[in-house]
Design a protein around this motif. Structure first.
Motif, mmCIF file in Angstrom:
data_model
loop_
_atom_site.group_PDB
_atom_site.id
_atom_site.type_symbol
_atom_site.label_atom_id
_atom_site.label_comp_id
_atom_site.label_asym_id
_atom_site.label_seq_id
_atom_site.Cartn_x
_atom_site.Cartn_y
_atom_site.Cartn_z
ATOM 1 N N CYS A 232 0.813 -1.222 0.000
ATOM 2 C CA CYS A 232 0.000 0.000 0.000
ATOM 3 C C CYS A 232 0.846 1.271 0.000
ATOM 4 O O CYS A 232 0.295 2.380 -0.034
ATOM 5 N N ALA A 233 2.159 1.129 0.069
ATOM 6 C CA ALA A 233 3.031 2.306 0.121
ATOM 7 C C ALA A 233 2.906 3.129 -1.160
ATOM 8 O O ALA A 233 2.587 2.603 -2.233
ATOM 9 N N THR A 234 3.166 4.429 -1.026
ATOM 10 C CA THR A 234 3.088 5.349 -2.164
ATOM 11 C C THR A 234 4.364 6.179 -2.228
ATOM 12 O O THR A 234 4.880 6.621 -1.200
ATOM 13 N N LEU A 235 4.860 6.368 -3.435
ATOM 14 C CA LEU A 235 6.016 7.237 -3.674
ATOM 15 C C LEU A 235 5.528 8.488 -4.391
ATOM 16 O O LEU A 235 4.858 8.398 -5.426
ATOM 17 N N VAL A 236 5.852 9.657 -3.841
ATOM 18 C CA VAL A 236 5.463 10.932 -4.449
ATOM 19 C C VAL A 236 6.724 11.668 -4.891
ATOM 20 O O VAL A 236 7.640 11.882 -4.084
ATOM 21 N N LEU A 237 6.763 12.036 -6.163
ATOM 22 C CA LEU A 237 7.884 12.790 -6.718
ATOM 23 C C LEU A 237 7.411 14.212 -7.009
ATOM 24 O O LEU A 237 6.570 14.424 -7.890
ATOM 25 N N VAL A 238 7.929 15.179 -6.256
ATOM 26 C CA VAL A 238 7.565 16.583 -6.447
ATOM 27 C C VAL A 238 8.704 17.270 -7.190
ATOM 28 O O VAL A 238 9.820 17.367 -6.678
ATOM 29 N N GLY A 239 8.422 17.732 -8.381
ATOM 30 C CA GLY A 239 9.441 18.364 -9.206
ATOM 31 C C GLY A 239 9.236 17.988 -10.660
ATOM 32 O O GLY A 239 8.364 17.181 -11.004
ATOM 33 N N ASP A 240 10.041 18.566 -11.500
ATOM 34 C CA ASP A 240 9.950 18.291 -12.930
ATOM 35 C C ASP A 240 11.351 18.340 -13.511
ATOM 36 O O ASP A 240 12.303 18.739 -12.838
ATOM 37 N N GLY A 241 11.476 17.935 -14.760
ATOM 38 C CA GLY A 241 12.784 17.958 -15.380
ATOM 39 C C GLY A 241 12.846 17.050 -16.590
ATOM 40 O O GLY A 241 11.862 16.380 -16.943
ATOM 41 N N PRO A 242 14.001 16.990 -17.232
ATOM 42 C CA PRO A 242 14.134 16.258 -18.496
ATOM 43 C C PRO A 242 13.960 14.751 -18.380
ATOM 44 O O PRO A 242 13.764 14.076 -19.392
ATOM 45 N N LEU A 243 14.012 14.215 -17.155
ATOM 46 C CA LEU A 243 13.909 12.763 -16.991
ATOM 47 C C LEU A 243 12.480 12.304 -16.705
ATOM 48 O O LEU A 243 12.229 11.101 -16.598
ATOM 49 N N ARG A 244 11.547 13.224 -16.613
ATOM 50 C CA ARG A 244 10.201 12.840 -16.175
ATOM 51 C C ARG A 244 9.570 11.790 -17.084
ATOM 52 O O ARG A 244 9.030 10.786 -16.593
ATOM 53 N N LEU A 245 9.610 11.991 -18.386
ATOM 54 C CA LEU A 245 8.962 11.054 -19.306
ATOM 55 C C LEU A 245 9.567 9.660 -19.183
ATOM 56 O O LEU A 245 8.839 8.652 -19.145
ATOM 57 N N LYS A 246 10.894 9.588 -19.095
ATOM 58 C CA LYS A 246 11.551 8.281 -18.956
ATOM 59 C C LYS A 246 11.181 7.622 -17.633
ATOM 60 O O LYS A 246 11.002 6.400 -17.571
ATOM 61 N N LEU A 247 11.074 8.415 -16.582
ATOM 62 C CA LEU A 247 10.686 7.858 -15.286
ATOM 63 C C LEU A 247 9.252 7.333 -15.320
ATOM 64 O O LEU A 247 8.957 6.265 -14.760
ATOM 65 N N GLU A 248 8.368 8.072 -15.965
ATOM 66 C CA GLU A 248 6.980 7.611 -16.081
ATOM 67 C C GLU A 248 6.910 6.301 -16.860
ATOM 68 O O GLU A 248 6.165 5.378 -16.487
ATOM 69 N N LYS A 249 7.694 6.195 -17.928
ATOM 70 C CA LYS A 249 7.725 4.954 -18.710
ATOM 71 C C LYS A 249 8.320 3.809 -17.897
ATOM 72 O O LYS A 249 7.849 2.670 -17.973
ATOM 73 N N GLU A 250 9.356 4.117 -17.112
ATOM 74 C CA GLU A 250 9.980 3.093 -16.274
ATOM 75 C C GLU A 250 8.994 2.577 -15.226
ATOM 76 O O GLU A 250 8.912 1.365 -14.974
#
Length: 380
Positions: A232-250
């Motif tokens: 049930c744990a949740t990870l929240v990433l606050v911020g933006d940058g050039p790696l966001r799309l790759k992280l979302e795909k990962e």
């Protein structure tokens, strides 16, 4: 006292450096006058309480960098300001402009190193990609030494960074961390979660740029291990940058999309709300001079997990106000699991972290900076 601040990546870009520079400018504005110099960004209108001079710039990799040359018109314009000193915020093109102006106008020069440039280059170019890494490394080394030797004082935010600068044969270095000033009144944790629409489950938070040098793929892979014990744990990433799309795909590839929230870039005031809502803070970067995000998390009363590489680990006393883990998936996940599974100990670590953050009280640290300024303006 009139101070000129020269910074490369300033608003509209939000980063730890932006927060640091805004805080410093606000303090200097109260004590005298401050003038900020940054690259021109098309379409952006400054709305600060201090004057911002925009320098001719060129676009590169999604940002704008100053053209490293000084016109006679700029010299005359800066001369009219009657500055007492120039304070560079790093060895970048804007820093070269500031150093040239200091030379022409015979002004004292101070520089703060916010970024471990060589570690960033390794992350950006890949150490083994020599055709790209080597010229970037040599250029950065030249800029650091060229500017550093022209400064009457160099400020490093950590002992880690000071030692790295000393390896480049630079001297007159003082350690001065970036001050932190949390809001006077932070919301209740559960109220913050309701306001931000966050789940009432173990919540791990990261704040900062989503960029390669932040080592965020380590955090994603470690979080996948955490879910095996705490689904049930949740990870929240606050911020933006050039790696966001790759992280979302990962995250999608690993089946984590339902458990990872990409909150996007937030103004500093709202970042504190996320800090208040979280149970613990995770900072996987190995390239920090100090880890401003770590200092903010500690000030908000969060226990933090950092890696054993870079300057961020200096902020943490292992097992007393946070955890220092190896920069690998198993060790980082184990540290996160320990904090999730021990809420009382987690709370105690957070309380100790909050007490420790008093060392970064702005008035005390900025007064030290003013004392440094006076020393270079009127050397003994």
């Amino acid at each position: 006292m009139k101070v000129g601040l020269f910074v490369e990546l300033y608003r509209p870009y939000l980063s730890g450096v932006t927060v640091s520079v805004d805080s410093l400018a606000a303090y200097l504005q109260k004590k005298g006058e401050v003038f900020l110099f940054a690259p021109f960004v098309p379409g952006y209108q400054d709305e600060t309480d201090w004057p911002v001079f925009r320098l001719p710039s060129f676009p590169l990799a999604g940002y704008h960098f100053a053209l490293p040359w000084v016109s006679s018109a700029l010299v005359k314009e800066v001369e009219k300001l009657h500055l007492d000193l120039i304070h560079l915020q790093g060895p970048y093109p804007t820093g070269l402009v500031g150093a040239k102006l200091a030379q022409k106008l015979r002004l004292p020069l101070v520089m703060t190193f916010h970024t471990e440039i060589f570690l960033y280059l390794k992350a950006w170019t890949n150490l083994y990609n020599w055709p790209l890494f080597l010229p970037s490394y040599l250029l950065a080394r030249w800029a650091i030494r060229y500017l550093g030797r022209r400064c009457q004082l160099i400020l490093a935010p950590s002992e880690f960074t000071k030692k790295n600068l000393e390896r480049l044969k630079l001297r007159k270095i003082e350690v001065l961390p970036t001050p932190i000033k949390p809001p006077l009144c932070l919301a209740d944790q559960w109220e913050a979660r309701r306001k931000l629409n966050l789940p009432f489950a173990p919540l791990i938070l990261y704040t900062g740029r989503l960029a390669k040098e932040k080592n965020l793929f380590l955090l994603v892979s470690a979080f996948q291990e955490v879910l095996k014990k705490h689904p049930c744990a949740t990870l929240v990433l606050v911020g933006d940058g050039p790696l966001r799309l790759k992280l979302e795909k990962e995250c999608a590839f690993r089946g984590l999309s339902q458990r990872v929230i990409f909150a996007g870039q937030k103004e500093p005031a709202l970042v504190w709300e996320y800090l208040r809502a979280a149970d613990l803070f995770a900072f996987p970067s190995t390239t920090e001079t100090q880890g401003l995000s770590v200092s903010e998390a500690m000030a908000a009363g969060l226990p933090t997990v950092v890696t054993d590489q870079g300057g961020a680990k200096e902020r943490i006393c292992h097992l007393k106000d946070g955890l220092v883990a190896r920069a690998d998936k198993e060790a980082f996940a184990s540290a996160l699991n320990i904090l999730i599974e021990n809420p009382h100990w987690r709370s105690r670590l957070g309380s100790e972290a909050q007490k420790k953050s008093d060392q970064l009280e702005p008035d005390r640290l900025y007064q030290r900076l003013i004392d440094f300024y006076r020393q270079v303006i009127r050397p003994a």
